[in-house]
Design a protein around this motif. Structure first.
Motif, PDB file in Angstrom:
ATOM      1  N   ASP A  44       0.802  -1.222   0.000  1.00 49.76           N
ATOM      2  CA  ASP A  44       0.000   0.000   0.000  1.00 49.76           C
ATOM      3  C   ASP A  44       0.836   1.273   0.000  1.00 49.76           C
ATOM      4  N   LEU A  78      -2.235   7.487   1.654  1.00 52.31           N
ATOM      5  CA  LEU A  78      -2.406   6.425   2.636  1.00 52.31           C
ATOM      6  C   LEU A  78      -2.611   7.006   4.032  1.00 52.31           C
ATOM      7  N   ASN A  82      -4.630   2.368   7.070  1.00 48.69           N
ATOM      8  CA  ASN A  82      -4.433   1.704   5.783  1.00 48.69           C
ATOM      9  C   ASN A  82      -5.561   1.941   4.791  1.00 48.69           C
ATOM     10  N   TYR A  84      -7.282   4.726   2.061  1.00 53.74           N
ATOM     11  CA  TYR A  84      -6.752   5.764   1.177  1.00 53.74           C
ATOM     12  C   TYR A  84      -7.756   6.896   1.045  1.00 53.74           C
TER      13      TYR A  84
END
Length: 198
Positions: A44, A78, A82, A84
């Motif tokens: 990520d 981010l 976790n 977005y």
């Protein structure tokens, strides 16, 4: 008289049902998620940052109606949980328009759902799935939404630059067709400079 009104009501109901069916688009069915690849060992932190939308393919797109779409960008930021924050920036009516969404992680790394979905009238479900990426040049992201009980899906081709190589274009076309779409449903962005460096 009552029988005549009942008959008229049934005829009108039949006409309305026919019109409703005619106005519903005849869409290619969305593939089940098990048919859509998921980027192995999704990273990520590496995925975040700015991406340019180079191509789109989906069951609600067609070259006649959407063939003149201009390149735009989406920046994934981010968060600590976790998720977005995704901000899309596009040129619209002589201004730069910004559209913010939040994507919440699921049990599968690289798959997300739309946060605050109740804010989006008519959307019952919305999934983002990173199908493939090398993090530095391209990403192919699958989106599936259920809107007013109709399934829509699209694949977005992202690039870290505005350059679309022939190899990347061909890979995107192949992937879109593997999910049941045709050339008619695959479009590529017209390069522009407005709003791209915000």
């Amino acid at each position: 008289m009552a029988l005549g009104l009942l008959w008229l009501g049934l005829v009108l109901l039949g006409v309305l049902q026919t019109q409703a069916q005619d106005s519903t688009p005849n869409l290619i069915p969305a593939p089940p998620l098990r048919r859509v690849p998921l980027q192995p060992d999704f990273q990520d932190e590496q995925f975040q940052g700015k991406w340019y939308v180079l191509g789109l393919a989906g069951n609600e797109f067609n070259k006649e109606k959407h063939g003149q779409f201009k390149i735009y960008s989406t920046t994934y930021e981010l968060n600590e949980d976790n998720s977005y924050n995704a901000t899309s920036t596009l040129a619209w009516n002589q201004t730069c328009d910004h559209w913010l969404r939040t994507f919440i992680p699921t049990l599968w790394r690289g798959q997300f759902t739309l946060g605050n979905i109740e804010r989006y009238t008519g959307i019952q479900r919305y999934i983002l799935r990173v199908a493939a990426t090398d993090y530095v040049q391209f990403a192919m992201v699958f989106f599936k939404k259920i809107y007013k009980h109709q399934e829509y899906f699209k694949i977005t081709l992202y690039g870290r630059t505005k350059m679309l190589t022939p190899e990347l274009k061909e890979n995107f076309i192949t992937f879109a067709k593997s999910l049941g779409l045709t050339d008619h449903h695959i479009i590529f962005a017209i390069p522009i400079d407005e709003c791209m460096d915000e």
